[in-house]
Design a protein around this motif. Sequence first.
Motif, PDB file in Angstrom:
ATOM      1  N   ASN A  36       0.885  -1.284  -0.096  1.00  0.00           N
ATOM      2  CA  ASN A  36      -0.526   0.004   0.047  1.00  0.00           C
ATOM      3  C   ASN A  36       0.725   1.034   0.072  1.00  0.00           C
ATOM      4  N   LEU A  37       0.759   2.149  -1.143  1.00  0.00           N
ATOM      5  CA  LEU A  37       1.314   3.293  -1.079  1.00  0.00           C
ATOM      6  C   LEU A  37       1.467   4.115   0.492  1.00  0.00           C
ATOM      7  N   PHE A  38       0.426   3.845   1.664  1.00  0.00           N
ATOM      8  CA  PHE A  38       0.905   4.741   2.206  1.00  0.00           C
ATOM      9  C   PHE A  38       1.672   4.053   3.981  1.00  0.00           C
ATOM     10  N   GLU A  39       1.671   2.197   3.599  1.00  0.00           N
ATOM     11  CA  GLU A  39       2.262   1.784   4.006  1.00  0.00           C
ATOM     12  C   GLU A  39       3.733   1.616   3.529  1.00  0.00           C
ATOM     13  N   ALA A  40       3.899   2.304   2.554  1.00  0.00           N
ATOM     14  CA  ALA A  40       5.332   2.337   2.220  1.00  0.00           C
ATOM     15  C   ALA A  40       5.953   3.782   2.878  1.00  0.00           C
ATOM     16  N   ALA A  41       5.363   4.749   3.023  1.00  0.00           N
ATOM     17  CA  ALA A  41       5.538   6.330   2.998  1.00  0.00           C
ATOM     18  C   ALA A  41       5.978   5.944   4.413  1.00  0.00           C
ATOM     19  N   ALA A  42       5.190   5.101   5.238  1.00  0.00           N
ATOM     20  CA  ALA A  42       5.446   4.876   6.706  1.00  0.00           C
ATOM     21  C   ALA A  42       6.669   4.269   7.098  1.00  0.00           C
ATOM     22  N   VAL A  43       6.873   3.281   6.112  1.00  0.00           N
ATOM     23  CA  VAL A  43       8.500   3.036   6.156  1.00  0.00           C
ATOM     24  C   VAL A  43       9.204   3.685   6.040  1.00  0.00           C
ATOM     25  N   TYR A  44       9.069   4.447   5.143  1.00  0.00           N
ATOM     26  CA  TYR A  44      10.067   5.161   4.143  1.00  0.00           C
ATOM     27  C   TYR A  44      10.623   6.609   4.942  1.00  0.00           C
ATOM     28  N   VAL A  45       9.497   7.211   5.517  1.00  0.00           N
ATOM     29  CA  VAL A  45       9.964   7.922   6.753  1.00  0.00           C
ATOM     30  C   VAL A  45       9.869   7.195   8.070  1.00  0.00           C
ATOM     31  N   ALA A  46       9.775   6.353   9.079  1.00  0.00           N
ATOM     32  CA  ALA A  46      10.677   5.979   9.702  1.00  0.00           C
ATOM     33  C   ALA A  46      11.645   5.408   9.725  1.00  0.00           C
ATOM     34  N   ALA A  47      12.371   4.750   8.204  1.00  0.00           N
ATOM     35  CA  ALA A  47      13.773   4.285   7.682  1.00  0.00           C
ATOM     36  C   ALA A  47      14.794   5.937   8.056  1.00  0.00           C
ATOM     37  N   ARG A  48      13.953   6.487   6.999  1.00  0.00           N
ATOM     38  CA  ARG A  48      14.615   8.045   7.068  1.00  0.00           C
ATOM     39  C   ARG A  48      15.474   8.726   8.244  1.00  0.00           C
ATOM     40  N   ALA A  49      14.115   8.256   9.184  1.00  0.00           N
ATOM     41  CA  ALA A  49      14.511   9.437  10.713  1.00  0.00           C
ATOM     42  C   ALA A  49      15.712   8.427  11.739  1.00  0.00           C
ATOM     43  N   GLU A  50      15.596   7.140  11.543  1.00  0.00           N
ATOM     44  CA  GLU A  50      16.264   6.081  11.652  1.00  0.00           C
ATOM     45  C   GLU A  50      17.608   6.238  10.943  1.00  0.00           C
ATOM     46  N   ASP A  51      17.904   6.394  10.157  1.00  0.00           N
ATOM     47  CA  ASP A  51      19.126   6.706   9.142  1.00  0.00           C
ATOM     48  C   ASP A  51      19.107   5.661   8.615  1.00  0.00           C
ATOM     49  N   ASP A  52      18.327   4.663   8.433  1.00  0.00           N
ATOM     50  CA  ASP A  52      18.332   3.261   7.566  1.00  0.00           C
ATOM     51  C   ASP A  52      18.385   2.864   6.181  1.00  0.00           C
ATOM     52  N   GLN A  53      19.859   3.311   4.946  1.00  0.00           N
ATOM     53  CA  GLN A  53      19.476   3.667   3.885  1.00  0.00           C
ATOM     54  C   GLN A  53      18.925   2.517   3.549  1.00  0.00           C
ATOM     55  N   ASP A  54      19.294   1.196   3.961  1.00  0.00           N
ATOM     56  CA  ASP A  54      18.740   0.274   3.674  1.00  0.00           C
ATOM     57  C   ASP A  54      17.161   0.117   3.109  1.00  0.00           C
ATOM     58  N   ARG A  55      16.586  -0.042   4.303  1.00  0.00           N
ATOM     59  CA  ARG A  55      15.196   0.307   4.243  1.00  0.00           C
ATOM     60  C   ARG A  55      14.132   1.295   3.492  1.00  0.00           C
ATOM     61  N   LEU A  56      14.903   2.096   3.406  1.00  0.00           N
ATOM     62  CA  LEU A  56      14.707   2.910   2.684  1.00  0.00           C
ATOM     63  C   LEU A  56      13.839   2.371   1.230  1.00  0.00           C
ATOM     64  N   GLU A  57      16.060   2.491   0.814  1.00  0.00           N
ATOM     65  CA  GLU A  57      15.631   2.244  -0.773  1.00  0.00           C
ATOM     66  C   GLU A  57      14.421   1.480  -0.880  1.00  0.00           C
ATOM     67  N   GLU A  58      14.416  -0.239  -0.028  1.00  0.00           N
ATOM     68  CA  GLU A  58      13.127  -1.189   0.042  1.00  0.00           C
ATOM     69  C   GLU A  58      12.200  -0.456  -0.370  1.00  0.00           C
ATOM     70  N   ALA A  59      11.255   0.186   0.724  1.00  0.00           N
ATOM     71  CA  ALA A  59       9.753   1.181   0.559  1.00  0.00           C
ATOM     72  C   ALA A  59      10.137   2.019  -0.574  1.00  0.00           C
ATOM     73  N   ALA A  60      11.350   2.871  -0.871  1.00  0.00           N
ATOM     74  CA  ALA A  60      11.278   3.415  -2.091  1.00  0.00           C
ATOM     75  C   ALA A  60      11.112   2.100  -3.304  1.00  0.00           C
ATOM     76  N   ALA A  61      11.116   1.278  -3.334  1.00  0.00           N
ATOM     77  CA  ALA A  61      10.688   0.598  -4.944  1.00  0.00           C
ATOM     78  C   ALA A  61       9.482   0.054  -4.872  1.00  0.00           C
TER      79      ALA A  61
END
Length: 98
Positions: A30-55
């Motif tokens: 879901n796009l909202f799930e992707a956004a939540a994971v993306y923002v959380a990953a960005r806040a935690e500085d988790d580049q791998d999770r950030l790229e995964e959610a962006a995909a």
Amino acid sequence: MFDRIRRYAGRLGTATQGRPEGARERRAHNLFEAAAVYVAARAEDDQDRLEEAAAWVSPEALSFGVSELACRAVVALARERDESPAAVARDLLGLPAA
């Protein structure tokens, strides 16, 4: 005859559909799930999770989801602080009060 059909149908529901054992099931995100994971990953500085959610979704959909998440977060924080959303947004960005 019907018993044979029921047994066959029962096996279809539990079959792995030819998926190799141990293969990870891929599901649509879901796009909202992707956004939540993306923002959380960005806040935690988790580049791998950030790229995964962006995909998971298109860049446009992710942008919309992040924007919607920001709006909802500002509104929730404004209610919690008993302030206006504008004041909270300016505070979060470090801007002077209007």
